[in-house]
Write a protein that holds these residues in place. Structure first.
Motif, PDB file in Angstrom:
ATOM      1  N   GLY A  75       0.851  -1.191   0.000  1.00 27.67           N
ATOM      2  CA  GLY A  75       0.000   0.000   0.000  1.00 27.67           C
ATOM      3  C   GLY A  75       0.880   1.232   0.000  1.00 27.67           C
ATOM      4  O   GLY A  75       1.426   1.640  -1.020  1.00 27.67           O
ATOM      5  N   GLY A  76       1.072   1.821   1.208  1.00 30.48           N
ATOM      6  CA  GLY A  76       1.970   2.970   1.321  1.00 30.48           C
ATOM      7  C   GLY A  76       3.349   2.558   1.802  1.00 30.48           C
ATOM      8  O   GLY A  76       4.266   3.377   1.852  1.00 30.48           O
ATOM      9  N   GLY A  77       3.495   1.308   2.232  1.00 26.24           N
ATOM     10  CA  GLY A  77       4.788   0.841   2.749  1.00 26.24           C
ATOM     11  C   GLY A  77       5.117   1.418   4.118  1.00 26.24           C
ATOM     12  O   GLY A  77       6.281   1.451   4.524  1.00 26.24           O
ATOM     13  N   SER A  78       4.094   1.854   4.875  1.00 22.97           N
ATOM     14  CA  SER A  78       4.363   2.533   6.152  1.00 22.97           C
ATOM     15  C   SER A  78       4.276   1.606   7.366  1.00 22.97           C
ATOM     16  O   SER A  78       4.372   2.076   8.504  1.00 22.97           O
ATOM     17  CB  SER A  78       3.388   3.695   6.339  1.00 22.97           C
ATOM     18  N   SER A  79       4.090   0.321   7.139  1.00 25.29           N
ATOM     19  CA  SER A  79       4.077  -0.622   8.264  1.00 25.29           C
ATOM     20  C   SER A  79       5.377  -0.475   9.062  1.00 25.29           C
ATOM     21  O   SER A  79       6.418  -0.119   8.505  1.00 25.29           O
ATOM     22  CB  SER A  79       3.950  -2.049   7.709  1.00 25.29           C
ATOM     23  N   VAL A  80       5.322  -0.755  10.358  1.00 22.50           N
ATOM     24  CA  VAL A  80       6.530  -0.623  11.186  1.00 22.50           C
ATOM     25  C   VAL A  80       6.922  -1.959  11.822  1.00 22.50           C
ATOM     26  O   VAL A  80       7.672  -1.995  12.788  1.00 22.50           O
ATOM     27  CB  VAL A  80       6.338   0.454  12.284  1.00 22.50           C
ATOM     28  N   VAL A  81       6.351  -3.062  11.292  1.00 21.80           N
ATOM     29  CA  VAL A  81       6.569  -4.352  11.952  1.00 21.80           C
ATOM     30  C   VAL A  81       7.150  -5.419  11.007  1.00 21.80           C
ATOM     31  O   VAL A  81       6.872  -6.599  11.165  1.00 21.80           O
ATOM     32  CB  VAL A  81       5.248  -4.871  12.595  1.00 21.80           C
ATOM     33  N   ARG A  82       7.936  -4.999  10.030  1.00 18.72           N
ATOM     34  CA  ARG A  82       8.440  -5.926   9.008  1.00 18.72           C
ATOM     35  C   ARG A  82       7.274  -6.574   8.265  1.00 18.72           C
ATOM     36  O   ARG A  82       7.292  -7.777   8.001  1.00 18.72           O
ATOM     37  CB  ARG A  82       9.331  -7.026   9.615  1.00 18.72           C
ATOM     38  N   GLY A  83       6.273  -5.755   7.943  1.00 19.27           N
ATOM     39  CA  GLY A  83       5.128  -6.259   7.175  1.00 19.27           C
ATOM     40  C   GLY A  83       5.509  -6.438   5.721  1.00 19.27           C
ATOM     41  O   GLY A  83       4.903  -7.219   4.997  1.00 19.27           O
ATOM     42  N   ILE A  84       6.515  -5.683   5.291  1.00 19.62           N
ATOM     43  CA  ILE A  84       6.946  -5.766   3.891  1.00 19.62           C
ATOM     44  C   ILE A  84       8.439  -6.044   3.844  1.00 19.62           C
ATOM     45  O   ILE A  84       9.245  -5.212   4.258  1.00 19.62           O
ATOM     46  CB  ILE A  84       6.612  -4.456   3.164  1.00 19.62           C
ATOM     47  N   GLU A  85       8.772  -7.235   3.416  1.00 20.12           N
ATOM     48  CA  GLU A  85      10.171  -7.618   3.188  1.00 20.12           C
ATOM     49  C   GLU A  85      10.137  -8.677   2.100  1.00 20.12           C
ATOM     50  O   GLU A  85      10.229  -9.866   2.368  1.00 20.12           O
ATOM     51  CB  GLU A  85      10.758  -8.194   4.485  1.00 20.12           C
ATOM     52  N   PRO A  86       9.956  -8.273   0.848  1.00 18.89           N
ATOM     53  CA  PRO A  86       9.597  -9.225  -0.213  1.00 18.89           C
ATOM     54  C   PRO A  86      10.653 -10.298  -0.490  1.00 18.89           C
ATOM     55  O   PRO A  86      10.309 -11.406  -0.878  1.00 18.89           O
ATOM     56  CB  PRO A  86       9.417  -8.334  -1.439  1.00 18.89           C
ATOM     57  N   ASP A  87      11.911  -9.983  -0.330  1.00 13.82           N
ATOM     58  CA  ASP A  87      12.958 -10.995  -0.458  1.00 13.82           C
ATOM     59  C   ASP A  87      12.771 -11.872  -1.703  1.00 13.82           C
ATOM     60  O   ASP A  87      12.640 -13.094  -1.613  1.00 13.82           O
ATOM     61  CB  ASP A  87      12.938 -11.860   0.823  1.00 13.82           C
ATOM     62  N   GLY A  88      12.707 -11.237  -2.867  1.00 14.45           N
ATOM     63  CA  GLY A  88      12.597 -11.989  -4.131  1.00 14.45           C
ATOM     64  C   GLY A  88      11.169 -12.189  -4.620  1.00 14.45           C
ATOM     65  O   GLY A  88      10.946 -12.649  -5.738  1.00 14.45           O
TER      66      GLY A  88
END
Ligand SMILES: Cc1cc2nc3c(=O)[nH]c(=O)nc-3n(C[C@H](O)[C@H](O)[C@H](O)COP(=O)(O)OP(=O)(O)OC[C@H]3O[C@@H](n4cnc5c(N)ncnc54)[C@H](O)[C@@H]3O)c2cc1C
Length: 451
Positions: A75-88
């Motif tokens: 979405g906005g990428g504003s999560s603060v809990v490692r919600g986004i770490e696509p790693d490939g």
């Protein structure tokens, strides 16, 4: 993979440029920002796609299941809990799902695409005299879909509730590409709340594509109240009395002495100590403010501080960014993190003291405020900061803060997240938090997303 996606969505919707990948590598989790500072960023996505509509999201999810490709909604990428770490993984950026309906004034509803940003929705609603009432500090950098996916909660929750109280219908695409829609209804008794499965699912059970939300007329007047206390416990008691009254505040925040010192750093003439800020709006707001002042056992403070809070309520975004870029007050190896937990009024006092005591041994500075109140309990929002000698030390310090807060919250009978969500950072504690329900959640995930 790239050819498949380009054939499906058109070349313009498929981005494997270095800038495109870099801007979707992680969220605002301090550990990930530290990795950028150290020059060893977490591994990013293989490609970013920007579907134009729900049908294209469905096509991507169908393809992902057939090819066993992991996908991460963004979405906005504003999560603060490692919600986004696509790693490939393939990142699905929802920014093009940005349509907003006219306000249905009869029912007080609006329908917005998942990629609609906080400012876009606010401006659109304000044109017709409405607001959503969901105002996280990150409102300027987050999206409708992200709010729903994280079960977010805004700073005006005392009046408007969390996002789950505002969602009246939603559309989502499940893994494999099936599109599901809930009817928009004020309430229903048609079995379990299936749309509720998506609220707080953090992208694990599907992609939210459109949401129908309640909206409210813009309030015309506001009355502010500031009270002071000698001890935090008295302030907590004041919050409890207010939350259990019929006075209907819009916003309630109680800062402990250390958090108040942070809040008051631009007001050197103000006395220090625990500080309660609250606001009332709409009919009889002055009257309700007066009654609250009588009901709560505190000393009158400077009501202008509440106006100051309203004006600067989202400044934390920029302050946080600066510290994590090594440009802030905490120096080149400074670290700051925030962890929010919740508990009933019955356990809140012990929860506060236990977590505060633990964190005080591991951080240069720890402040806490009660940020959301309910008749039966409240959210405790801890802010920690340390000046470290190296970024590696900062990483270790942050890891300790999480361990202390999660352990002590569980031991004190609290819940480990009030509104930031689980992400990867809380994953190690979620089984203990959910108990028997953890297995149910695992089975649901397996049924909806067998791959
Ligand atoms: C300074 C600061 C202050 C903050 N203040 C608050 C606050 O007051 N209240 C609060 O609740 N939070 C707050 N947050 C946390 C964050 O802003 C929220 O979690 C927000 O709801 C995330 O929205 P987003 O659009 O940025 O989602 P993202 O960060 O992009 O995504 C968050 C998670 O949801 C998933 N996701 C995103 N969009 C979708 C979708 N359409 N469908 C399915 N899954 C999806 C992602 O994969 C990820 O797991 C704050 C963050 C910062 C940096």
């Amino acid at each position: 993979m790239l050819d498949d996606l380009r054939n499906m969505l058109g070349a313009g919707a498929v981005d494997d440029s270095p800038e495109g990948l870099a801007s979707h590598t992680h969220d605002w989790y301090p550990g990930a920002l530290l990795r950028d500072r150290m020059g060893t960023p977490v591994p990013g996505p293989s490609v970013v796609v920007r579907p134009r509509d729900t049908g294209e999201v469905a096509a991507v999810l169908e393809w992902a299941q057939v090819t066993s490709t992991p996908v991460v909604p963004f979405g906005g990428g504003s999560s603060v809990v490692r919600g986004i770490e696509p790693d490939g993984a393939v990142v699905i950026d929802l920014e093009r799902l940005n349509s907003i309906s006219e306000v249905d004034e009869k029912s007080g509803l609006v329908t917005a695409g998942a990629g609609v940003t906080g400012p876009a929705l606010r401006d659109h609603l304000a044109e017709s005299g409405y607001l959503l009432g969901h105002e996280p500090q990150s409102v300027d950098i987050s999206t409708v879909g992200g709010w729903v996916a994280t079960r977010a909660c805004g700073q005006l929750s005392a009046k408007y509730g969390g996002i789950e109280d505002l969602v009246r219908g939603l559309e989502a695409v499940l893994p494999g590409g099936r599109i599901v829609r809930t009817k928009t209804a004020p309430r229903r008794s048609t079995g379990p709340d299936l749309a509720g499965l998506l609220i707080g699912s953090e992208g694990a059970l599907g992609v939210v594509t459109e949401v129908t939300l309640r909206v409210f007329p813009l309030p015309t007047e506001r009355a502010d109240l500031c009270l002071r206390f000698e001890h935090m416990t008295e302030g907590v008691q004041g919050c409890r009395v207010l939350a259990r009254s019929d006075l209907g505040p819009t916003m309630v925040r109680l800062y402990d002495a250390e958090d108040a010192a942070l809040f008051l750093r631009h007001h050197p003439d103000e006395p220090m100590g625990p500080l309660l800020l609250c606001s009332f709006d709409g009919d009889d707001s002055d009257l309700r403010r007066e009654r609250a002042a009588e009901l709560i056992d505190g000393t009158s403070g400077n009501d202008d501080l509440v106006a100051h809070w309203w004006e600067h309520r989202n400044d934390a975004v920029e302050e946080f960014r600066k510290v994590m870029a090594g440009e802030g007050l905490l120096g080149p190896h400074g670290i700051v993190d925030t962890i929010e937990v919740a508990g009933t009024w019955t356990v809140l006092r012990d929860l506060y003291h236990s977590v505060k005591e633990g964190l005080s041994e591991a951080a240069g500075l720890v402040g806490c405020h009660v940020s959301h109140v309910y008749p039966d309990g409240a959210c405790l929002y801890f802010t920690m900061g340390s000046m470290c000698k190296s970024d590696a030390e900062a990483e270790e310090v942050d890891r300790k803060w999480w361990e202390i807060t999660m352990r002590r919250t569980l031991d004190a009978g609290g819940t480990i997240s009030h509104h930031h969500g689980v992400g990867r950072v809380r994953a190690g504690w979620i089984e203990e938090e959910l108990g028997e329900w953890f297995e149910v959640l695992r089975l649901i995930k397996k049924a909806i997303d067998p791959k």
